[in-house]
Design a protein around this motif. Structure first.
Motif, PDB file in Angstrom:
ATOM      1  N   MET A 130      -1.966   4.746  13.355  1.00  0.00           N
ATOM      2  CA  MET A 130      -2.404   5.528  12.195  1.00  0.00           C
ATOM      3  C   MET A 130      -3.517   6.477  12.632  1.00  0.00           C
ATOM      4  O   MET A 130      -4.537   6.024  13.176  1.00  0.00           O
ATOM      5  N   GLU A 145     -14.741  -0.628   2.862  1.00  0.00           N
ATOM      6  CA  GLU A 145     -14.228   0.700   3.184  1.00  0.00           C
ATOM      7  C   GLU A 145     -14.870   1.787   2.313  1.00  0.00           C
ATOM      8  O   GLU A 145     -15.261   1.527   1.180  1.00  0.00           O
ATOM      9  N   ASP A 180      -3.376   8.413   7.988  1.00  0.00           N
ATOM     10  CA  ASP A 180      -4.085   7.586   7.018  1.00  0.00           C
ATOM     11  C   ASP A 180      -3.813   8.198   5.644  1.00  0.00           C
ATOM     12  O   ASP A 180      -3.397   9.356   5.523  1.00  0.00           O
ATOM     13  N   LYS A 221      -5.181   1.320  14.295  1.00  0.00           N
ATOM     14  CA  LYS A 221      -5.790   2.367  13.481  1.00  0.00           C
ATOM     15  C   LYS A 221      -7.306   2.326  13.685  1.00  0.00           C
ATOM     16  O   LYS A 221      -7.808   1.346  14.243  1.00  0.00           O
ATOM     17  N   HIS A 222      -8.100   3.250  13.289  1.00  0.00           N
ATOM     18  CA  HIS A 222      -7.789   4.570  12.780  1.00  0.00           C
ATOM     19  C   HIS A 222      -8.109   5.495  13.930  1.00  0.00           C
ATOM     20  O   HIS A 222      -9.280   5.640  14.283  1.00  0.00           O
ATOM     21  N   TYR A 247      -8.932   9.744   9.196  1.00  0.00           N
ATOM     22  CA  TYR A 247      -9.287  10.769   8.216  1.00  0.00           C
ATOM     23  C   TYR A 247     -10.125  11.905   8.821  1.00  0.00           C
ATOM     24  O   TYR A 247     -10.045  13.039   8.388  1.00  0.00           O
ATOM     25  N   ARG A 259      -2.745  -8.285   1.872  1.00  0.00           N
ATOM     26  CA  ARG A 259      -3.414  -7.751   0.686  1.00  0.00           C
ATOM     27  C   ARG A 259      -2.533  -7.855  -0.575  1.00  0.00           C
ATOM     28  O   ARG A 259      -1.336  -8.114  -0.482  1.00  0.00           O
ATOM     29  N   ARG A 303     -16.849  -0.507   7.712  1.00  0.00           N
ATOM     30  CA  ARG A 303     -15.594  -1.142   8.121  1.00  0.00           C
ATOM     31  C   ARG A 303     -15.725  -1.892   9.441  1.00  0.00           C
ATOM     32  O   ARG A 303     -14.710  -2.320   9.994  1.00  0.00           O
ATOM     33  N   ASP A 311       0.818  -1.212   0.000  1.00  0.00           N
ATOM     34  CA  ASP A 311       0.000   0.000   0.000  1.00  0.00           C
ATOM     35  C   ASP A 311       0.848   1.256   0.000  1.00  0.00           C
ATOM     36  O   ASP A 311       0.373   2.332  -0.366  1.00  0.00           O
TER      37      ASP A 311
END
Ligand code: BGC
Length: 748
Positions: free
Chosen positions: A251, A483, A286, A207-208, A254, A113, A174, A89
């Motif tokens: 993290m 997400e 993020d 996170k987040h 947003y 991932r 999420r 990522d």
């Protein structure tokens, strides 16, 4: 002769050159390794802090800047260093001359991932929410260790996972990546996952951070919540996760929290995380969540991801202009370096390898078996007796082929798949992915004597007709979440409620298996005989479900979220999303500095999940902590011993659990506390639990210690946790709404 001589001398020359070359390369390698070992910061007898400080002294300003930002998003852009990425990522460069490696980061919520794009294999474990339904810290450890092994084998040294926002909003797309609605359960499970993932020499993450409890307008929204509510709910989950897992990274999210974006929120990042919780790692934003240089740096953001809009040239200029103190920059860099030493990614450099996939699949199956919750079992219909079942209808979209998985940056690619064009467009990741774990095949395999037939359910009448002809009907129903999206409501999509109604009307022996990312409503619940919540069940989900349906495994999981009767019962019956104006391009920058453009007021405060339903006296469909077994348990002999008698800041609660049925099982016994009325708390909170394995007829004494903080409130006036004097009531039993035993203690 001359010719031969000439050739001979040429050959001789070549051999000499070759030997020289080999020596050269070897010399170089030796020189490098000597060099590496000669670096004083490579001495493993020094502490991570000492080692980080030694490196810091060597760094130029440009090198420091290199360490605090990413090298571009995989979703586009022209990054000259892209060839150095491992295909994850994001990544940050290292400082090769000093032996500092790049950070190769990979999304790994329930598995690693991007395997398809990179031509690799990853095991998909059950979703994070599912794993929480096991209430099992040891399983969480096994979960983290498996992912850590696969990350390293694939060439990554940093994990983007450990999501632990609470399920305050059940429609959050999420929730499957998170750990439910209770902070103590969520924090404990995520903490053990991170602890064991990091033990594989991976930088782990939480996170987040924080209160990123909905995806609607996630980059625009201001989460408004009182300090006390935040500390006792969402932040407590992070606090516990941090204290158990010691993550290398956190993290920031947003959204904004109480006016300031999370990635430039001094209260969250510095006051609470770094100072109060003594977090030693680094904070990264993020993806695209950084909005400033000086404000973010001053607030405690250590690294911008995935690029360098603010923490590249702009940061360098800010340092040279004196707008960001060098000491602040050094603190960001020191935290990153310290984490690299502490996690072992420098002492144990990545060596790519091939994982033991069979081992991974066994673990995935066991975890799914431990995570699947039996919600209804009318007249003990389950487990099915394979000697007696003659015909079964398997119904449901894709139920012949696979089971659905959670999407977005958590998505694990199934074996046999091709790379979706993820590197071109992020939106392309938003297509449902069905893992090839076939319910139809799994049921046919476990019940070879039965006729097992399939109907997709696209034609409900045909599915109902097949159900009518069969002795049993099993409907596999799905709810897809991912997400950047919240589900509009908790109903099963694609008219599946109607399908289930029709099937149940034609065959009362209908069992519904839910594959969901969060809670769903079930208008048909009273008309089916069995309900299993399998969540997103991972690579081996269908085998696990078949094992439970046919009694190979006795279910033990319990719900980590409340299933409401309807959305009307939620604290916010309507999701609050951004208006068109709030969504307008550039809206957050309209005042020149980043500002959220709409707010969600979490005025239910402390009353999240079951605490809301308790306080508001509302019926629920299935309560938090609920889950059936094929055996039965009884509870007795509750005693609680207060702190003053045990010493050491803990209260001890003990009781007896007995397996009163005829087969072995594991009971998740739960302890809830009600605080004195002066605390102003919801009626009760989970303060502890124990997974108790019991043979048929066996009885065990269970002893659970409860940390004083779990009985305390957060006092805003003194900015501290307080254990109030008064009477505390402990209730023990099998779910939040089935608590057979009660006792009290007085705290002076
Ligand atoms: C998500 C993060 C993820 C990051 C990198 C963001 O959109 O919110 O959870 O780690 O992307 O993929």
């Amino acid at each position: 002769m001359m010719v031969t001589k000439a050739i001979g001398s040429k050959a001789f020359g070549a051999v000499v050159a070759l030997i020289f070359c080999v020596l050269c390369v070897m010399g170089n390698a030796w020189a490098q390794s000597d060099h590496r070992e000669a670096f004083p910061w490579m001495k493993t007898t020094l502490t991570p802090d000492e080692r980080a400080n030694l490196v810091l002294k060597e760094l130029t300003l440009d090198e420091k800047i290199i360490l605090i930002h990413g090298e571009g998003s995989p979703f586009g852009g022209t990054n000259p260093n892209a060839y150095l990425s491992n295909g994850g990522d994001g990544f940050s460069l290292g400082i090769p001359r000093l032996g500092i490696p790049p950070l190769q980061m990979i999304g790994s919520a329930y598995g690693v991932r991007f395997s398809a794009a990179n031509g690799r294999y990853s095991t998909a474990l059950p979703s994070n929410l599912a794993s929480t339904a096991s209430w099992d810290p040891e399983a969480a450890c096994e979960y983290g260790a498996l992912i850590g092994r696969e990350e390293r084998a694939q060439g990554y040294n940093m994990s983007l996972a450990g999501g632990v926002d609470l399920a305050r909003e059940l429609r959050n797309g999420r929730n499957f990546e998170y750990h439910g609605e209770d902070p103590i359960l969520a924090g404990t499970i995520v903490g053990h996952r991170v602890r064991c993932e990091q033990a594989q020499h991976i930088i782990g993450e939480l996170k987040h951070y924080a209160v990123n409890d909905q995806e609607s307008g996630r980059n625009l929204v201001d989460s408004i919540i009182s300090k006390r509510a935040m500390r006792e709910t969402d932040l407590l989950a992070f606090e516990i996760g941090n204290s158990i897992g010691h993550p290398g990274a956190v993290m920031c999210s947003y959204n904004a929290v109480n006016g300031d974006y999370a990635c430039e929120n001094r209260y969250l990042l510095t006051e609470v995380l770094k100072k109060e919780w003594n977090f030693q790692g680094f904070v990264l934003s993020d993806w695209g969540g950084t909005h400033s240089v000086a404000k973010a740096s001053g607030a405690g953001l250590d690294m911008e991801q995935p690029d360098d809009t603010y923490y590249g040239a702009a940061m360098k200029k800010a340092v040279l202009d004196g707008k960001v103190p060098v000491a602040k920059l050094d603190d960001h860099v020191r935290r990153i370096l310290r984490t690299e030493f502490a996690s072992g990614i420098i002492d144990f450099p990545i060596r790519k390898g091939v994982v033991n996939a069979e081992d991974g699949l066994l673990i995935a199956r066991r975890q799914a078996e431990q995570s699947t919750v039996l919600l209804k079992n009318a007249d003990g219909l389950l487990p099915l007796d394979r000697a007696k079942v003659r015909s079964i209808a398997i119904i449901g979209w894709h139920a012949d082929e696979g089971m659905i998985s959670g999407g977005g940056s958590a998505q694990v690619d199934p074996p046999g798949s091709f790379a979706p064009p993820v590197f071109q467009k992020e939106k392309d990741i938003h297509d449902a992915v069905w893992f090839p774990t076939s319910p139809l095949k799994a049921v046919a395999a476990i019940a070879p004597g039965a006729q097992v037939r399939f109907a997709s359910g696209e034609d409900p009448a045909a599915a109902a007709a097949l159900a009518k002809e069969s002795q049993m009907a099993i409907v596999f129903a799905y709810q897809w979440t991912h997400e950047a999206y919240d589900v509009p409501n908790l109903s099963l999509p694609d008219k599946q409620d109607e399908l289930i109604e029709q099937v149940a009307a034609s065959n009362p022996n209908t069992i519904v298996v839910l594959e969901s990312g969060t809670a769903v409503t079930m208008p048909w619940a009273s008309r089916v005989s069995g309900i299993l919540e399998a969540w997103y069940a991972g690579s081996k989900g269908a085998d696990a479900v078949a094992d439970i349906i046919f009694g190979e495994v006795n279910p033990s999981a319990k719900l980590p979220i409340t299933f409401p009767v309807s959305e009307a019962d939620l604290p916010h019956p309507q999701l609050v999303g951004p208006s068109l104006e709030a969504k307008a391009p550039g809206a957050i920058m309209r005042t020149g500095v980043a500002r959220p453009t709409f707010s969600v007021h979490y005025d239910e405060g402390l009353k999240i999940g079951y605490k809301w339903f308790d306080a508001e006296n509302k019926q629920v469909l299935f309560p938090f902590g609920f889950g059936l077994s094929y055996t039965t348990y009884s509870y007795s002999g509750l005693e609680a011993m207060p702190d003053s008698q045990t010493g050491g800041g803990v209260t001890t609660v003990s009781f007896q659990v007995m397996n009163t049925g005829s087969r072995a099982g594991v009971e998740i016994a739960q302890i809830y506390a009600s605080l004195p009325a002066s605390a102003g708390e919801p009626p009760k909170r989970l303060v502890g639990w124990s997974r108790v394995p019991l043979e048929a007829g066996e009885s065990k004494k269970v002893k659970v210690t409860i940390d004083a903080k779990y009985l305390s409130i957060f006092d805003e006036a003194t900015n501290s946790w307080k254990l109030l004097p008064g009477v505390y009531t402990f209730r023990v039993g099998s779910s939040s709404r089935d608590l057979a035993l009660t006792t009290t203690i007085a705290v002076q």
